[in-house]
Write a protein that holds these residues in place. Structure first.
Motif, PDB file in Angstrom:
ATOM      1  N   THR A  28       0.827  -1.217   0.000  1.00  0.00           N
ATOM      2  CA  THR A  28       0.000   0.000   0.000  1.00  0.00           C
ATOM      3  C   THR A  28       0.855   1.259   0.000  1.00  0.00           C
ATOM      4  OG1 THR A  28      -1.706  -1.205   1.225  1.00  0.00           O
ATOM      5  CG2 THR A  28      -1.881   1.202   1.175  1.00  0.00           C
ATOM      6  N   LYS A  29       1.945   1.241   0.778  1.00  0.00           N
ATOM      7  CA  LYS A  29       2.813   2.423   0.862  1.00  0.00           C
ATOM      8  C   LYS A  29       3.577   2.673  -0.434  1.00  0.00           C
ATOM      9  CE  LYS A  29       4.070   4.441   4.237  1.00  0.00           C
ATOM     10  NZ  LYS A  29       3.754   5.806   4.740  1.00  0.00           N
ATOM     11  N   ALA A  30       3.575   1.687  -1.334  1.00  0.00           N
ATOM     12  CA  ALA A  30       4.225   1.906  -2.630  1.00  0.00           C
ATOM     13  C   ALA A  30       3.426   2.869  -3.497  1.00  0.00           C
ATOM     14  CB  ALA A  30       4.399   0.571  -3.361  1.00  0.00           C
ATOM     15  N   LEU A  31       2.172   3.115  -3.126  1.00  0.00           N
ATOM     16  CA  LEU A  31       1.298   4.094  -3.796  1.00  0.00           C
ATOM     17  C   LEU A  31       0.980   3.735  -5.248  1.00  0.00           C
ATOM     18  CD1 LEU A  31       2.849   7.403  -2.400  1.00  0.00           C
ATOM     19  CD2 LEU A  31       0.875   6.127  -1.534  1.00  0.00           C
ATOM     20  N   LEU A  32       1.002   2.424  -5.534  1.00  0.00           N
ATOM     21  CA  LEU A  32       0.633   1.970  -6.875  1.00  0.00           C
ATOM     22  C   LEU A  32      -0.625   1.119  -6.827  1.00  0.00           C
ATOM     23  CD1 LEU A  32       4.151   1.044  -8.320  1.00  0.00           C
ATOM     24  CD2 LEU A  32       2.813   3.099  -8.753  1.00  0.00           C
ATOM     25  N   VAL A  99      -0.219  -0.762  12.666  1.00  0.00           N
ATOM     26  CA  VAL A  99       1.095  -0.633  13.304  1.00  0.00           C
ATOM     27  C   VAL A  99       2.185  -0.512  12.242  1.00  0.00           C
ATOM     28  CG1 VAL A  99       2.827  -1.846  14.685  1.00  0.00           C
ATOM     29  CG2 VAL A  99       0.441  -1.823  15.431  1.00  0.00           C
ATOM     30  N   SER A 100       2.075  -1.330  11.217  1.00  0.00           N
ATOM     31  CA  SER A 100       3.078  -1.307  10.146  1.00  0.00           C
ATOM     32  C   SER A 100       3.014  -0.019   9.348  1.00  0.00           C
ATOM     33  CB  SER A 100       2.866  -2.510   9.214  1.00  0.00           C
ATOM     34  OG  SER A 100       2.970  -3.726   9.905  1.00  0.00           O
ATOM     35  N   MET A 101       1.786   0.403   8.995  1.00  0.00           N
ATOM     36  CA  MET A 101       1.592   1.605   8.175  1.00  0.00           C
ATOM     37  C   MET A 101       2.082   2.864   8.877  1.00  0.00           C
ATOM     38  SD  MET A 101      -0.069   1.132   5.118  1.00  0.00           S
ATOM     39  CE  MET A 101      -1.162   2.524   4.831  1.00  0.00           C
ATOM     40  N   HIS A 102       1.813   2.982  10.172  1.00  0.00           N
ATOM     41  CA  HIS A 102       2.056   4.249  10.871  1.00  0.00           C
ATOM     42  C   HIS A 102       3.331   4.259  11.701  1.00  0.00           C
ATOM     43  CE1 HIS A 102      -1.874   5.604   9.584  1.00  0.00           C
ATOM     44  NE2 HIS A 102      -2.420   4.512  10.092  1.00  0.00           N
ATOM     45  N   TYR A 103       3.866   3.095  12.043  1.00  0.00           N
ATOM     46  CA  TYR A 103       5.036   3.081  12.917  1.00  0.00           C
ATOM     47  C   TYR A 103       6.235   2.380  12.279  1.00  0.00           C
ATOM     48  CZ  TYR A 103       1.601   4.505  16.381  1.00  0.00           C
ATOM     49  OH  TYR A 103       0.618   5.184  17.043  1.00  0.00           O
ATOM     50  N   LEU A 104       6.048   1.149  11.812  1.00  0.00           N
ATOM     51  CA  LEU A 104       7.189   0.396  11.298  1.00  0.00           C
ATOM     52  C   LEU A 104       7.736   0.979  10.005  1.00  0.00           C
ATOM     53  CD1 LEU A 104       6.098  -3.312  12.018  1.00  0.00           C
ATOM     54  CD2 LEU A 104       7.468  -1.763  13.428  1.00  0.00           C
ATOM     55  N   ILE A 105       6.840   1.343   9.073  1.00  0.00           N
ATOM     56  CA  ILE A 105       7.311   1.909   7.798  1.00  0.00           C
ATOM     57  C   ILE A 105       6.617   3.243   7.498  1.00  0.00           C
ATOM     58  CG2 ILE A 105       7.979  -0.302   6.767  1.00  0.00           C
ATOM     59  CD1 ILE A 105       5.310  -0.282   5.260  1.00  0.00           C
ATOM     60  N   GLY A 106       6.185   3.927   8.545  1.00  0.00           N
ATOM     61  CA  GLY A 106       5.520   5.214   8.344  1.00  0.00           C
ATOM     62  C   GLY A 106       6.406   6.237   7.673  1.00  0.00           C
ATOM     63  N   TRP A 107       7.697   6.080   7.852  1.00  0.00           N
ATOM     64  CA  TRP A 107       8.674   7.011   7.276  1.00  0.00           C
ATOM     65  C   TRP A 107       8.936   6.741   5.798  1.00  0.00           C
ATOM     66  CZ3 TRP A 107      12.703   4.222   5.291  1.00  0.00           C
ATOM     67  CH2 TRP A 107      12.830   2.907   5.757  1.00  0.00           C
ATOM     68  N   LEU A 108       8.476   5.587   5.313  1.00  0.00           N
ATOM     69  CA  LEU A 108       8.813   5.157   3.956  1.00  0.00           C
ATOM     70  C   LEU A 108       7.776   5.678   2.968  1.00  0.00           C
ATOM     71  CD1 LEU A 108      11.024   3.476   2.620  1.00  0.00           C
ATOM     72  CD2 LEU A 108       9.585   1.451   2.909  1.00  0.00           C
ATOM     73  N   ASN A 109       8.171   6.688   2.176  1.00  0.00           N
ATOM     74  CA  ASN A 109       7.261   7.292   1.201  1.00  0.00           C
ATOM     75  C   ASN A 109       7.978   7.500  -0.139  1.00  0.00           C
ATOM     76  OD1 ASN A 109       4.837   7.915   2.972  1.00  0.00           O
ATOM     77  ND2 ASN A 109       6.459   8.980   4.108  1.00  0.00           N
ATOM     78  N   PRO A 110       8.102   6.467  -0.938  1.00  0.00           N
ATOM     79  CA  PRO A 110       8.814   6.587  -2.217  1.00  0.00           C
ATOM     80  C   PRO A 110       8.099   7.548  -3.165  1.00  0.00           C
ATOM     81  CG  PRO A 110       7.601   4.524  -2.130  1.00  0.00           C
ATOM     82  CD  PRO A 110       7.504   5.131  -0.761  1.00  0.00           C
ATOM     83  N   THR A 111       8.875   8.355  -3.822  1.00  0.00           N
ATOM     84  CA  THR A 111       8.287   9.336  -4.745  1.00  0.00           C
ATOM     85  C   THR A 111       8.595   9.008  -6.209  1.00  0.00           C
ATOM     86  OG1 THR A 111      10.248  10.720  -4.412  1.00  0.00           O
ATOM     87  CG2 THR A 111       8.310  11.195  -3.051  1.00  0.00           C
TER      88      THR A 111
END
Length: 440
Positions: A28-32, A99-111
């Motif tokens: 999900t955090k990959a934004l695709l 927990v994963s979305m907001h804490y474990l990889i919350g900092w990970l936002n590929p552009t």
């Protein structure tokens, strides 16, 4: 199954749930776009205060209710523990997504798009890893897959078809919600399609590597003949390239040794064992579709093969049971059907694994002269049949068909007559029989 083994299996299953939740967050955090099963919760989280994990819990609770609606009262009582176990699994799954979305990889936002693709593929690999661990645990299923199995049984349709319809329905609902509340399609993109296509095959590829857990899980295997203090009958399995004469060799061996021969004879036995029409067994045994997309659709990747609702898997399981049964009762010759793999746990002294091969020209000649195949199409017929056998063997064993390390004898029937090959194998058979059944 002992309590200790059951506890360890549930521990492994719980780990797989956490891995799956983490992978959904990565995808999900990959934004695709996210996976089909998570598309509705993700879209809802985009235009409401609720989190993706919260909506995942709500959706899965609805699925549990829907499962009960589709089941009879008797089935609900019989499967009450399976239904109840889905509740804590759902709570843990949804909570760990957040927990994963907001804490474990919350900092990970590929552009950058390339970075997003890499992150998406990493998430798909992690999800496949989690699914293969879930299958290895073999004690429960996540709610979405369990619902698909219930629907498949209720409507009596192929699991793969129901799974596709289920995923497409969720994606359509996501698109409709997105268009209605955000005036654009959000949360459903190329990543959704990629996840749907590659996660299953990767999990199938990874599953054999989890044999490392067998000892820790204390997997209970059926008592072997050796443990019972008895000897297995000696069985000859013959895998063969099309046109190599393996079937003719098997018939010669059975006649010379006075033992039974099983090839087409297995069809009616398998049909009876698996409640299949004989025509279905004839048309579908020893082959899987060469169409990659069709294989993905028809395969049930989230259940052990013995519990799979795929017709192809059910056929293989029935075939395996029949082969094990006849091999435990009498000495015989068995042609093809992954028999060498199915009987891989037998003592080496009670099985002879043979692989017959030949060059293409010799195979074509034999097919024309003995099988009466049209010379104009024989070459393609040989190549296509071998491709199907390779695919079938690889699909169900994750091993390479024709690997010389897997067989006792590799017979080149283009350089050796069938009579010579028969004599060679017969001698080995008699040596093994003498070793198994020494004279008093």
């Amino acid at each position: 199954m002992s309590k200790k083994e059951l506890l360890r299996r549930y521990l492994l299953f719980f780990c797989s749930v956490l891995v799956n939740a983490f992978s959904i967050a990565v995808i999900t955090k990959a934004l695709l776009g996210t996976s089909p099963i998570s598309s509705v919760p993700y879209v809802l989280s985009l235009f409401t205060p609720g989190t993706m994990g919260t909506y995942t819990i709500i959706m899965n609770m609805f699925f549990i209710v829907l499962e009960m609606v589709l089941m009879t009262k008797k089935e609900i009582i019989e499967k009450r523990y399976e239904l109840l176990s889905q509740i804590p699994v759902t709570l843990c799954f949804g909570a760990f997504i957040d927990v994963s979305m907001h804490y474990l990889i919350g900092w990970l936002n590929p552009t950058f798009y390339f970075a997003q693709i890499l992150m998406l593929l990493a998430g798909c690999f992690i999800l496949a890893l989690g699914i293969s661990l879930e299958v290895k645990a073999n004690v429960a299923m996540v709610t979405g897959e369990y619902l698909v199995q219930i629907i498949s049984k209720s409507v009596r349709k192929e699991f793969g078809l129901v799974k596709v319809c289920f995923d497409v329905t969720l994606v359509l609902i996501s698109c409709i919600l997105s268009l209605c509340f955000m005036s654009a399609v959000e949360g459903v993109r190329e990543g959704t399609v990629i996840a749907a296509l590659i996660v299953g095959p990767i999990s199938h590829f990874l599953y054999p590597y989890w044999r490392i857990f067998d000892r820790w899980l204390n997997v209970s295997h059926p008592q072997t003949e050796e443990e019972k203090g008895k000897n297995y009958p000696v069985v000859i399995t013959i895998a063969r390239e099309y046109g190599s004469g393996g079937r003719l060799l098997g018939q010669m061996l059975a006649k010379e040794l006075g033992i039974k021969f099983y090839d087409k004879e297995l069809i009616s036995m398998v049909a009876k064992e698996g409640c299949f029409p004989e025509k279905y067994v004839t048309d579908n045994e020893q082959k899987v579709s060469s169409n990659y997309l069709l294989n993905i659709i028809l395969q049930d990747y989230e259940a052990p093969i013995e519990r799979s609702l795929s017709s192809a898997d059910a056929l293989f399981v029935a075939q395996s049971r029949v082969i094990r049964k006849i091999a435990s009762e009498e000495s015989c010759v068995i042609i093809g059907r992954c028999a060498d793999y199915i009987l891989k746990d037998r003592k080496p002294s009670s099985i002879i694994k043979v692989f017959c091969y030949t060059d293409l020209e010799d195979a074509c000649r034999r097919c024309v002269e003995e099988y009466h195949i049209n010379p104009d199409v024989v070459r393609e017929e040989v190549l296509q049949t071998n491709r199907l056998r390779i695919s079938h063997y690889r699909h169900y064993t994750n091993e390479r068909w024709g690997d010389p390390h897997k067989y006792d004898l590799m017979i080149n029937t283009g350089r050796m007559s069938l009579a010579t090959a028969c004599s060679l194998i017969s001698r080995l058979y008699k040596e093994k029989m003498a070793a198994c059944c020494p004279e008093d």
